[in-house]
Design an enzyme around this catalytic site. Structure first.
Site, short mmCIF file in Angstrom:
data_model
loop_
_atom_site.label_atom_id
_atom_site.label_comp_id
_atom_site.label_asym_id
_atom_site.label_seq_id
_atom_site.Cartn_x
_atom_site.Cartn_y
_atom_site.Cartn_z
CE LYS A 133 6.38 9.50 -9.53
NZ LYS A 133 4.94 9.24 -9.38
CG ASP A 158 4.35 6.68 -6.98
OD1 ASP A 158 4.24 6.21 -5.83
OD2 ASP A 158 4.25 7.89 -7.23
CG LEU A 159 1.21 0.63 -8.32
CD1 LEU A 159 0.89 -0.85 -8.47
CD2 LEU A 159 0.44 1.43 -9.37
CE LYS A 160 2.40 8.78 -3.71
NZ LYS A 160 2.73 8.98 -5.13
CG HIS A 191 -3.53 2.62 2.86
ND1 HIS A 191 -3.48 3.91 3.37
CD2 HIS A 191 -4.01 1.85 3.85
CE1 HIS A 191 -3.94 3.90 4.62
NE2 HIS A 191 -4.27 2.66 4.92
CG ASP A 192 -6.38 -3.41 0.20
OD1 ASP A 192 -7.06 -3.94 1.10
OD2 ASP A 192 -6.78 -3.28 -0.96
CB ILE A 193 -6.30 -6.23 4.42
CG1 ILE A 193 -6.50 -7.04 3.14
CG2 ILE A 193 -7.59 -5.55 4.86
CD1 ILE A 193 -7.41 -8.25 3.33
CB THR A 216 2.65 17.38 -0.09
OG1 THR A 216 2.33 16.80 -1.34
CG2 THR A 216 4.09 17.17 0.23
NE ARG A 265 7.00 22.39 -10.01
CZ ARG A 265 6.69 21.11 -9.85
NH1 ARG A 265 7.63 20.16 -9.95
NH2 ARG A 265 5.46 20.73 -9.60
CD GLN A 299 12.99 29.85 -0.40
OE1 GLN A 299 12.86 30.16 0.78
NE2 GLN A 299 13.80 30.47 -1.22
N GLY A 313 8.54 15.35 -12.71
CA GLY A 313 7.54 14.99 -13.73
C GLY A 313 7.39 16.08 -14.75
NE ARG A 314 3.03 18.67 -12.49
CZ ARG A 314 2.34 19.17 -11.49
NH1 ARG A 314 1.21 19.80 -11.71
NH2 ARG A 314 2.77 19.03 -10.25
O1 C5P Z 1 5.08 17.90 -9.77
P1 C5P Z 1 5.71 16.85 -10.65
O2 C5P Z 1 5.01 16.70 -11.98
O3 C5P Z 1 7.20 17.03 -10.83
O4 C5P Z 1 5.47 15.51 -9.82
C1 C5P Z 1 6.17 14.36 -10.13
C2 C5P Z 1 5.60 13.15 -9.43
O5 C5P Z 1 5.81 13.22 -8.04
C3 C5P Z 1 4.11 12.88 -9.64
O6 C5P Z 1 3.99 11.66 -10.33
C4 C5P Z 1 3.53 12.76 -8.26
O7 C5P Z 1 2.70 11.62 -8.10
C5 C5P Z 1 4.75 12.59 -7.36
N1 C5P Z 1 4.58 13.27 -6.09
C6 C5P Z 1 4.57 12.52 -4.94
N2 C5P Z 1 4.45 13.14 -3.74
C7 C5P Z 1 4.35 14.46 -3.66
C8 C5P Z 1 4.36 15.24 -4.82
C9 C5P Z 1 4.48 14.60 -6.05
O8 C5P Z 1 4.70 11.30 -4.98
N3 C5P Z 1 4.26 15.03 -2.48
#
Ligand code: C5P
Length: 224
Positions: free
Chosen positions: A30, A57-59, A61-63, A112, A172, A180, A200-201
């Site tokens: 990603k 993953d650019l999410k 949101h535009d015209i 979220t 996680r 939870q 990710g992390r």
């Molecule tokens: O928390 P973690 O480091 O595992 O997040 C991984 C990826 O998930 C991040 O790049 C974040 O942009 C994406 N993410 C998302 N929507 C969420 C939570 C995290 O797209 N609700």
């Protein structure tokens, strides 16, 4: 089987070091705005040249016209997945879907970071977060997107109504009790029916990312 997607939320050199350590696994990588802005399309091309899939993953949101052009650019770059906000509206989603050839378009429903208080502040009478997510997933399906980003708790609701891929972040290895509602383990997400599990992390900060990836892939495989 669900695929594992590793969020490369790192500077370009560190991201490429990590990719080289895990490239022998069947992963989706990603790439978010920060890595794309710093590393440019060379980073994306290098990952693709290693035979790995890229989830851009650019999410968006535009015209509608601007988003449609971004979809065409993603096609030229050769990535496999691209995200956009379903809140961008029906016309934006429709034009994006019309502009794609092979890239899978994944709609973000509600972030979220948006809670019910914020949704009602915006003036929505749309109900609970889950009801809003279902409504927005409906737009994704109706106008031709391939999937949606959602929490593991929403996967079954979505799968019961739509034929959309479900992409689940918030994973996680050990979900604590108080987390939870928003967080789940790879096995839980898979059992709910997630198609793509995003981490990710926990992977990128691990002292041995390859070992961590192997552990997660095994957990996914044994949770069928
Ligand atoms: O928390 P973690 O480091 O595992 O997040 C991984 C990826 O998930 C991040 O790049 C974040 O942009 C994406 N993410 C998302 N929507 C969420 C939570 C995290 O797209 N609700």
């Amino acid at each position: 089987m669900a695929k594992l997607c590793v969020a490369l939320d790192l500077p370009p050199d560190d991201a490429m070091d990590l990719v080289k350590k895990v490239r022998h696994f069947p992963l989706i990588m990603k790439v978010g705005p920060s890595l794309l802005i710093e590393g440019g399309k060379d980073v994306v091309r290098e990952i693709l040249s290693m035979g790995l899939e890229v989830f851009l993953d650019l999410k968006l949101h535009d015209i509608p016209n601007t988003v449609a052009r971004a979809v065409e650019s993603a096609e030229r770059l050769g990535v496999q997945y691209l995200t956009l906000h379903t809140l961008g509206g029906r016309e934006m989603v429709r034009r994006a879907a019309e502009s794609r050839e092979s890239v899978k378009l994944i709609g973000v429903t509600l972030l979220t970071s948006h809670d019910e208080e914020y949704i009602s502040f915006l003036g929505s009478k749309g109900g609970t977060i889950s009801q809003m997510v279902i409504k927005l997933a409906g737009i994704a399906e109706e106008f031709g997107l391939d999937g949606v980003v959602c929490s593991s708790k929403e996967v079954r609701l979505i799968k019961a109504r739509f034929s959309l891929l479900t992409v689940v972040p918030g994973i996680r290895l050990e979900a604590s009790r108080e987390d939870q509602v928003r967080v789940s383990t790879p096995g839980e997400a898979r059992r709910e029916g997630a198609d793509i599990i995003v981490m990710g992390r926990e992977i990128i900060r691990s002292p041995d990312p390859a070992k961590m990836v192997e552990k997660v892939i095994n957990e996914i495989a044994y949770s069928q």
